[in-house]
Design an enzyme around this catalytic site. Structure first.
Site, mmCIF file in Angstrom:
data_model
loop_
_atom_site.group_PDB
_atom_site.id
_atom_site.type_symbol
_atom_site.label_atom_id
_atom_site.label_comp_id
_atom_site.label_asym_id
_atom_site.label_seq_id
_atom_site.Cartn_x
_atom_site.Cartn_y
_atom_site.Cartn_z
ATOM 1 N N GLY A 1 0.659 -1.072 0.185
ATOM 2 C CA GLY A 1 -0.049 0.059 0.115
ATOM 3 C C GLY A 1 0.837 0.944 -0.188
ATOM 4 O O GLY A 1 0.722 2.403 0.644
ATOM 5 N N LEU B 1 4.421 0.538 -4.617
ATOM 6 C CA LEU B 1 4.533 -0.137 -5.307
ATOM 7 C C LEU B 1 4.124 -1.615 -6.070
ATOM 8 O O LEU B 1 4.387 -2.188 -6.695
ATOM 9 C CB LEU B 1 5.754 -0.420 -4.526
ATOM 10 C CG LEU B 1 6.982 0.247 -3.497
ATOM 11 C CD1 LEU B 1 7.514 -0.581 -3.046
ATOM 12 C CD2 LEU B 1 7.549 1.516 -5.364
ATOM 13 N N GLY B 2 2.951 -1.125 -5.798
ATOM 14 C CA GLY B 2 1.660 -2.169 -6.822
ATOM 15 C C GLY B 2 1.501 -3.422 -6.149
ATOM 16 O O GLY B 2 1.335 -4.088 -6.614
ATOM 17 N N SER B 3 1.490 -3.339 -5.157
ATOM 18 C CA SER B 3 1.295 -4.571 -4.045
ATOM 19 C C SER B 3 -0.388 -5.716 -4.769
ATOM 20 O O SER B 3 -0.762 -6.331 -4.738
ATOM 21 C CB SER B 3 1.254 -4.822 -2.651
ATOM 22 O OG SER B 3 0.723 -3.377 -1.856
ATOM 23 N N SER B 4 -1.090 -4.275 -4.457
ATOM 24 C CA SER B 4 -2.386 -4.941 -5.153
ATOM 25 C C SER B 4 -2.718 -5.540 -6.507
ATOM 26 O O SER B 4 -3.081 -6.955 -6.632
ATOM 27 C CB SER B 4 -3.496 -4.306 -4.427
ATOM 28 O OG SER B 4 -3.803 -2.866 -5.653
ATOM 29 N N ALA B 5 -1.875 -5.239 -7.346
ATOM 30 C CA ALA B 5 -2.017 -5.965 -8.186
ATOM 31 C C ALA B 5 -0.833 -7.890 -8.688
ATOM 32 O O ALA B 5 -1.307 -8.084 -9.848
ATOM 33 C CB ALA B 5 -1.385 -5.024 -9.687
ATOM 34 N N ALA B 6 0.021 -6.904 -7.928
ATOM 35 C CA ALA B 6 0.690 -8.209 -7.533
ATOM 36 C C ALA B 6 0.029 -9.045 -6.777
ATOM 37 O O ALA B 6 0.267 -10.452 -7.536
ATOM 38 C CB ALA B 6 1.757 -7.938 -7.124
ATOM 39 N N ASP C 1 -0.139 -0.381 -13.144
ATOM 40 C CA ASP C 1 0.205 -1.557 -12.723
ATOM 41 C C ASP C 1 -0.100 -2.983 -12.872
ATOM 42 O O ASP C 1 1.225 -3.475 -12.532
ATOM 43 C CB ASP C 1 -0.800 -1.247 -11.384
ATOM 44 C CG ASP C 1 -0.523 0.317 -10.253
ATOM 45 O OD1 ASP C 1 0.516 0.961 -11.006
ATOM 46 O OD2 ASP C 1 -0.777 0.304 -9.642
HETATM 47 C C1 MEV Z 1 -0.282 3.818 -9.237
HETATM 48 O O1 MEV Z 1 0.178 3.362 -9.398
HETATM 49 C C2 MEV Z 1 -0.765 4.917 -10.405
HETATM 50 C C3 MEV Z 1 -2.389 6.140 -10.410
HETATM 51 O O2 MEV Z 1 -1.189 6.934 -11.911
HETATM 52 C C4 MEV Z 1 -2.961 6.000 -10.708
HETATM 53 C C5 MEV Z 1 -3.138 4.387 -12.182
HETATM 54 O O3 MEV Z 1 -2.792 4.967 -12.709
HETATM 55 O O4 MEV Z 1 -4.612 3.738 -12.051
HETATM 56 C C6 MEV Z 1 -1.948 7.250 -9.354
#
Ligand code: MEV
Length: 320
Positions: free
Chosen positions: A104, A107-112, A155
Site C-alpha cells: 500500500g 509499489l503495486g502490491s494489490s496488482a501483484a 499497475d
Molecule cells: C497508481 O500506481 C498510479 C496512478 O496513476 C493510478 C493509475 O494509473 O491507475 C495514480
C-alpha cells in the site's frame, strides 16, 4: 478446531500451483496516465507469490515484509471478483499469499497479488493458455477496480511484465512498448504512511473538474516528460533521467499529491547526491524513488535511512 478427518481431507498448498505477480516503480507520468497520457514504469524483480487450493475450510493468509495483512471486506470482494472470472467458488478455495514488497505505498502490491492469485486460480481450470491469459486480465482488472476505482491499468501491466515499458491507455485499451534500458540501481524509500490510491485519484479528478484549463496542460507536460524520459532511459543518460524525475516531482506537487514528508525525502536524496528523486505511485504518502550514480548511491541510501525504510533494486530485473 478441526478434527483429524477434516485435516486429512484438506488439500495442502501445492508448489505446482504456485504463481507470481510483480510490483512496480512508476518512473514518469503517474496520475496523468489515468487520463490517457503516457507514463513509464518498470516491473520489480519480485512482488507476490500465491497458491489457491481447493478446500472445504477456506483459509485466507496474506503475509508481507512487516507481518500479515487482514483480509477485510474489500479484499474479500476483490478475491470474489477473481474467483467469479474463473467460475470458481471463493467458499471452496483457500488463498495463501506471500508479499515480498511493502504494502500500500505505491509499489503495486494489490496488482501483484491479483496477478499471482489469478494465475494460480487459472491453473485449477482446464482453460487453454490463450483463454487463461484473457481471463487473468479480466480477473486482475476486476480486482483492481474494487481496490482503486478508476485506474489506468499500468499497475496491472507491470505486475504481468518483466522490465521497463512505456504505457498509455488513450482509447480504452492499454498500449505497452517495452523499453531497452541499461541495468542500474534504483533506490526506494518508504517515508510516510500510505494513502489510498482511490482517494488520491479522486482528489486529482476534483482538481481537474474545477480547473480543467490549468490541469489539462499540466497533464500534457507529464506526457512530454514521459516521452523524453523513455528516450533518456534507453540511452542510459542518467543525469537527464534524474533531471526529468525532478521536473515530474514538481508537476506531482502542482496537482496536490505530494506531501511535506515526500518533499523532504526528495530534497534529502538530492542533497546527498541523487541525480533526481520523486514520489512514485499515487502519492499522499508512501514511497519516493531516487536515482544515484555508483559513487553517491551509498550516501543517498544513508540519508534516506534517517527518514524511513530503504530498499534498493537493480532494474530491469534479471529474472524475466
Ligand atoms: C497508481 O500506481 C498510479 C496512478 O496513476 C493510478 C493509475 O494509473 O491507475 C495514480
Amino acid at each position: 478446531m478441526s478434527n483429524a478427518n477434516e485435516t486429512t481431507s484438506e488439500a495442502q498448498p501445492s508448489a505446482a500451483n504456485e504463481a507470481t505477480g510483480r510490483g512496480k516503480l512508476i518512473v514518469f507520468g503517474e496520475h496523468a496516465v489515468v487520463y490517457g497520457h503516457r507514463a513509464v514504469a518498470c516491473s520489480l524483480p519480485r512482488g507476490a507469490t500465491a497458491v489457491v487450493t481447493p478446500s472445504s475450510q477456506p483459509r485466507r493468509s496474506v503475509t508481507h515484509v512487516d507481518g500479515s495483512l487482514e483480509i477485510d471486506e474489500r479484499a474479500e470482494r476483490a478475491l470474489a471478483a477473481i474467483f467469479d472470472t474463473f467460475e470458481l467458488s471463493p467458499r471452496h478455495h483457500s488463498v495463501d499469499v506471500e508479499l515480498s514488497i511493502p504494502v500500500g505505498c505505491g509499489l503495486g502490491s494489490s496488482a501483484a497479488m491479483a496477478v499471482a492469485v489469478a494465475r494460480s486460480a487459472a491453473r485449477l481450470t482446464d482453460l487453454d493458455e490463450d483463454d487463461a491469459r484473457g481471463r487473468i486480465d479480466e480477473a486482475v482488472a476486476a480486482s483492481e477496480s474494487v481496490f482503486h476505482g478508476k485506474s489506468s491499468g499500468i499497475d496491472h501491466a507491470a505486475a504481468l511484465g518483466t522490465g521497463f515499458f512505456a504505457f498509455s491507455n488513450t482509447h480504452g485499451w492499454p498500449e505497452i512498448t517495452s523499453l531497452d534500458v541499461p541495468e542500474h540501481r534504483w533506490i526506494v524509500a518508504r517515508v510516510a504512511p500510505p494513502a489510498p490510491t482511490s482517494q488520491m485519484v479522486a482528489s486529482v479528478a476534483t482538481l481537474r473538474q474545477r480547473h480543467p484549463q490549468q490541469v489539462d496542460p499540466i497533464f500534457e507536460r507529464f506526457d512530454a516528460l514521459a516521452s523524453a524520459g523513455a528516450q533518456a532511459l534507453e540511452a542510459g543518460r542518467w543525469s537527464d533521467v534524474g533531471a526529468l524525475m525532478d521536473l515530474n516531482q514538481g508537476l506531482l506537487s502542482a496537482i496536490g499529491v505530494s506531501t511535506p514528508d515526500l518533499e523532504s525525502a526528495c530534497y534529502a536524496a538530492r542533497e546527498a547526491g541523487a541525480l533526481g528523486a520523486k514520489l512514485t505511485g499515487a502519492g499522499g504518502g508512501g514511497c519516493i524513488i531516487a536515482l544515484a550514480n555508483d559513487d553517491s548511491a551509498d550516501d543517498v541510501m544513508t540519508a534516506l535511512q534517517e527518514l524511513g525504510q530503504v530498499y534498493s533494486y537493480t532494474l530491469p530485473p534479471s529474472n524475466p
